[in-house]
Structures are given as C-alpha cells and as structure tokens.
Design a protein around this motif. Structure first.
Motif, PDB file in Angstrom:
ATOM      1  N   GLU A  80      57.388  66.296  37.599  1.00 43.93           N
ATOM      2  CA  GLU A  80      58.155  65.157  37.085  1.00 43.93           C
ATOM      3  C   GLU A  80      57.756  63.838  37.733  1.00 43.93           C
ATOM      4  N   ASP A  81      56.862  63.882  38.708  1.00 40.37           N
ATOM      5  CA  ASP A  81      56.347  62.648  39.307  1.00 40.37           C
ATOM      6  C   ASP A  81      55.237  62.023  38.463  1.00 40.37           C
ATOM      7  N   SER A  82      54.758  62.746  37.480  1.00 33.45           N
ATOM      8  CA  SER A  82      53.697  62.209  36.609  1.00 33.45           C
ATOM      9  C   SER A  82      54.203  60.952  35.913  1.00 33.45           C
ATOM     10  N   ALA A  83      53.517  59.847  36.108  1.00 35.56           N
ATOM     11  CA  ALA A  83      53.974  58.552  35.596  1.00 35.56           C
ATOM     12  C   ALA A  83      52.928  57.498  35.917  1.00 35.56           C
ATOM     13  N   MET A  84      53.220  56.283  35.467  1.00 32.27           N
ATOM     14  CA  MET A  84      52.396  55.126  35.815  1.00 32.27           C
ATOM     15  C   MET A  84      53.099  54.395  36.952  1.00 32.27           C
ATOM     16  N   TYR A  85      52.363  54.095  38.011  1.00 34.29           N
ATOM     17  CA  TYR A  85      52.945  53.450  39.176  1.00 34.29           C
ATOM     18  C   TYR A  85      52.293  52.081  39.389  1.00 34.29           C
ATOM     19  N   TYR A  86      53.143  51.079  39.595  1.00 37.81           N
ATOM     20  CA  TYR A  86      52.659  49.722  39.836  1.00 37.81           C
ATOM     21  C   TYR A  86      53.149  49.237  41.196  1.00 37.81           C
ATOM     22  N   CYS A  87      52.240  48.716  41.972  1.00 38.43           N
ATOM     23  CA  CYS A  87      52.584  48.029  43.200  1.00 38.43           C
ATOM     24  C   CYS A  87      52.733  46.539  42.879  1.00 38.43           C
ATOM     25  N   ALA A  88      53.663  45.864  43.552  1.00 38.89           N
ATOM     26  CA  ALA A  88      53.876  44.450  43.276  1.00 38.89           C
ATOM     27  C   ALA A  88      54.245  43.728  44.561  1.00 38.89           C
ATOM     28  N   ALA A  89      53.885  42.462  44.610  1.00 37.27           N
ATOM     29  CA  ALA A  89      54.204  41.628  45.767  1.00 37.27           C
ATOM     30  C   ALA A  89      54.817  40.328  45.288  1.00 37.27           C
ATOM     31  N   GLY A  90      55.877  39.900  45.953  1.00 34.65           N
ATOM     32  CA  GLY A  90      56.536  38.661  45.587  1.00 34.65           C
ATOM     33  C   GLY A  90      56.929  37.889  46.818  1.00 34.65           C
ATOM     34  N   ALA A  91      57.049  36.578  46.652  1.00 38.58           N
ATOM     35  CA  ALA A  91      57.515  35.724  47.748  1.00 38.58           C
ATOM     36  C   ALA A  91      58.578  34.789  47.207  1.00 38.58           C
ATOM     37  N   ARG A  92      59.193  34.059  48.097  1.00 44.40           N
ATOM     38  CA  ARG A  92      60.378  33.291  47.726  1.00 44.40           C
ATOM     39  C   ARG A  92      60.131  32.367  46.548  1.00 44.40           C
ATOM     40  N   ASN A  93      59.025  31.682  46.567  1.00 44.97           N
ATOM     41  CA  ASN A  93      58.766  30.715  45.499  1.00 44.97           C
ATOM     42  C   ASN A  93      57.472  31.005  44.741  1.00 44.97           C
ATOM     43  N   THR A  94      57.026  32.229  44.811  1.00 45.94           N
ATOM     44  CA  THR A  94      55.772  32.598  44.149  1.00 45.94           C
ATOM     45  C   THR A  94      56.024  33.792  43.252  1.00 45.94           C
ATOM     46  N   PRO A  95      55.616  33.700  41.994  1.00 50.64           N
ATOM     47  CA  PRO A  95      55.870  34.793  41.059  1.00 50.64           C
ATOM     48  C   PRO A  95      55.350  36.131  41.548  1.00 50.64           C
ATOM     49  N   LEU A  96      56.067  37.174  41.123  1.00 57.24           N
ATOM     50  CA  LEU A  96      55.672  38.545  41.440  1.00 57.24           C
ATOM     51  C   LEU A  96      54.291  38.818  40.856  1.00 57.24           C
ATOM     52  N   VAL A  97      53.438  39.419  41.675  1.00 58.14           N
ATOM     53  CA  VAL A  97      52.107  39.797  41.218  1.00 58.14           C
ATOM     54  C   VAL A  97      52.039  41.321  41.198  1.00 58.14           C
ATOM     55  N   PHE A  98      51.646  41.861  40.057  1.00 58.89           N
ATOM     56  CA  PHE A  98      51.535  43.309  39.908  1.00 58.89           C
ATOM     57  C   PHE A  98      50.076  43.746  40.039  1.00 58.89           C
ATOM     58  N   GLY A  99      49.884  44.933  40.583  1.00 63.81           N
ATOM     59  CA  GLY A  99      48.591  45.564  40.503  1.00 63.81           C
ATOM     60  C   GLY A  99      48.361  46.093  39.100  1.00 63.81           C
ATOM     61  N   LYS A 100      47.165  46.630  38.868  1.00 59.77           N
ATOM     62  CA  LYS A 100      46.834  47.096  37.524  1.00 59.77           C
ATOM     63  C   LYS A 100      47.384  48.476  37.227  1.00 59.77           C
ATOM     64  N   GLY A 101      47.948  49.112  38.219  1.00 62.58           N
ATOM     65  CA  GLY A 101      48.603  50.390  37.988  1.00 62.58           C
ATOM     66  C   GLY A 101      47.735  51.594  38.275  1.00 62.58           C
ATOM     67  N   THR A 102      48.387  52.678  38.686  1.00 59.47           N
ATOM     68  CA  THR A 102      47.726  53.976  38.882  1.00 59.47           C
ATOM     69  C   THR A 102      48.507  55.017  38.102  1.00 59.47           C
ATOM     70  N   ARG A 103      47.808  55.745  37.270  1.00 59.97           N
ATOM     71  CA  ARG A 103      48.463  56.834  36.539  1.00 59.97           C
ATOM     72  C   ARG A 103      48.360  58.100  37.371  1.00 59.97           C
ATOM     73  N   LEU A 104      49.500  58.635  37.748  1.00 59.92           N
ATOM     74  CA  LEU A 104      49.550  59.878  38.512  1.00 59.92           C
ATOM     75  C   LEU A 104      49.781  61.043  37.565  1.00 59.92           C
ATOM     76  N   SER A 105      48.930  62.020  37.668  1.00 57.73           N
ATOM     77  CA  SER A 105      49.075  63.240  36.872  1.00 57.73           C
ATOM     78  C   SER A 105      49.214  64.409  37.832  1.00 57.73           C
ATOM     79  N   VAL A 106      50.334  65.106  37.746  1.00 58.24           N
ATOM     80  CA  VAL A 106      50.571  66.267  38.603  1.00 58.24           C
ATOM     81  C   VAL A 106      50.350  67.527  37.769  1.00 58.24           C
ATOM     82  N   ILE A 107      49.414  68.309  38.221  1.00 57.69           N
ATOM     83  CA  ILE A 107      48.985  69.488  37.462  1.00 57.69           C
ATOM     84  C   ILE A 107      49.714  70.722  37.971  1.00 57.69           C
ATOM     85  N   ALA A 108      50.263  71.482  37.047  1.00 62.03           N
ATOM     86  CA  ALA A 108      51.021  72.683  37.429  1.00 62.03           C
ATOM     87  C   ALA A 108      50.113  73.792  37.934  1.00 62.03           C
TER      88      ALA A 108
END
Lengths: 108, 115
Positions: A80-108
C-alpha cells in the motif's frame, strides 16, 4: 535559484525491504521541508514535514543540513506504499518548490 | 476535513477557446494556489493568492490569469487555450500566515485536454 532534486523517477522494491526515497535541496535561508504523496486515484496529500518530526505510516525523514538532504525512509515496505512521492521545500516568503517526483512500486 | 473541490475532473477544449477552471475550499483558508502537474516535471506553481483580490505570479504564469473575488473561490483562466496547456491542473489551499510554511490541501485535479 531554489531547487529540489529527486534523482530517481522510479523506485521498485520488494515487500518487506527497506525503502529510501532521496531528496536534495538547494535553497537559501532555512526552508521548511515536506514530503507529499499521491496514491492511485487519490488527491495529493501531505505525508510528513520536517518541523513536526513525526513518523507517519512508518515513514520518517531526517534533515541533513550539511548534505542539504531530506531523504524519506521506511524500514519495511508494504504494497500500500506504492504511490508517487514528491519532496518540497518552502520558505516564509518564497513559493513552495516541488521535486519532479519518485514513483515507488512495492512488489509482492 | 478540509475540502477543496474543483469544478470539473475532465475538460476538453479547442485551441483558442477561453477556459475557466474553478476551485472552492470550505475551510476559510486565506491562501489558495494553482499548479500544473506534468509527468517528469512535477508540480509547477502558476499563481497564488493570499487574500481576496490579491494575486501573485508563480513560476509559469504566462498564458494564464486568475481571479479571487471571494475568499473561498479561486479561478484559473486560460485566455486563449493552446495545445501546450494540456495538463493536470491542481488547486490547493492553506491556512493564513506564511503561504509556504503551512500544509497545503489539494483538490482532486482537472485534466484539461486542448485539441
């Protein structure tokens, strides 16, 4: 420029194996770091943030200011952890910046 | 639970059409955002608003405009749609204070196709 890098587009692991999703940031000042997750057919939602220092669904993330990293870890992956994960960084007066994402696939 | 709703899940428009994407949140949040989500590019901020009638450009505002006449509603407008605006559009909101320190709550997204 503010930048968040997730070096892996796709990460496949076997169920029960440890997981580490990498995130590096380039940001002036002291940003707040986040991990967002998007499960299949669900909306994007916050998984955890650095300032909370919580463990959510078994995931933790440690901020390493020296390496400017905020890697997401889980000791034992579940299907159930299989999903798209995004890291993001934000500061007080600077818009949130997202990474391009990592797709996690957990194989049974 | 915070609820962010978007007017359409899927939208198909022709090149040159004017397109309105609507977003409504029910938690009295001050901050609202529009992102586009593209495979391999992640999320990119188009515009955000920290108060009624206030707006700020994000990273990719070209070809877009926004409107915030009421606190709960934030509209994204494509004045003349083009094929390179085919994308998933996500709306988000967050409580007052710094827009970028607080958790953002996302809508389900609108998948726009421009033919």
């Amino acid at each position: 420029a503010q930048r968040v890098t997730q070096p892996e587009k796709l990460l496949s692991v076997f169920k029960g194996a440890p997981v580490e999703l990498k995130c590096n940031y380039s940001y002036s000042g002291s940003p707040e770091l986040f991990w967002y997750v998007q499960y299949s057919r669900q909306r994007l939602q916050l998984l955890l943030r650095h300032i909370s220092r919580e463990s959510i669904k078994g995931f933790t993330a440690d901020l390493n200011k020296g390496e400017t990293s905020f890697h997401l870890k889980k000791p034992f992956a579940q299907e159930e952890d299989s999903a798209m994960y995004y890291c993001a960084a934000g500061a007080r007066n600077t818009p949130l910046v997202f990474g391009k994402g990592t797709r996690l696939s957990v194989i049974a | 639970d915070v609820k962010v709703t978007q007017s359409s899940r899927y939208l198909v428009k022709r090149t040159g059409e004017k397109v309105f994407l609507e977003c409504v949140q029910d938690m009295d949040h001050e901050n609202m955002f529009w992102y586009r989500q593209d495979p391999g590019l992640g999320l990119r901020l188009i515009y955000f608003s920290y108060d009624v009638k206030m707006k700020e450009k994000g990273d990719i505002p070209e070809g877009y405009s926004v409107s915030r006449e009421k606190k709960e509603r934030f509209s994204l407008i494509l004045e003349s749609a083009s094929t390179n605006q085919t994308s998933m559009y996500l709306c988000a909101s967050s409580p007052g204070g710094s827009p970028f320190y607080n958790e953002q709550f996302f809508g389900p997204g609108t998948r726009l196709t421009v033919l």
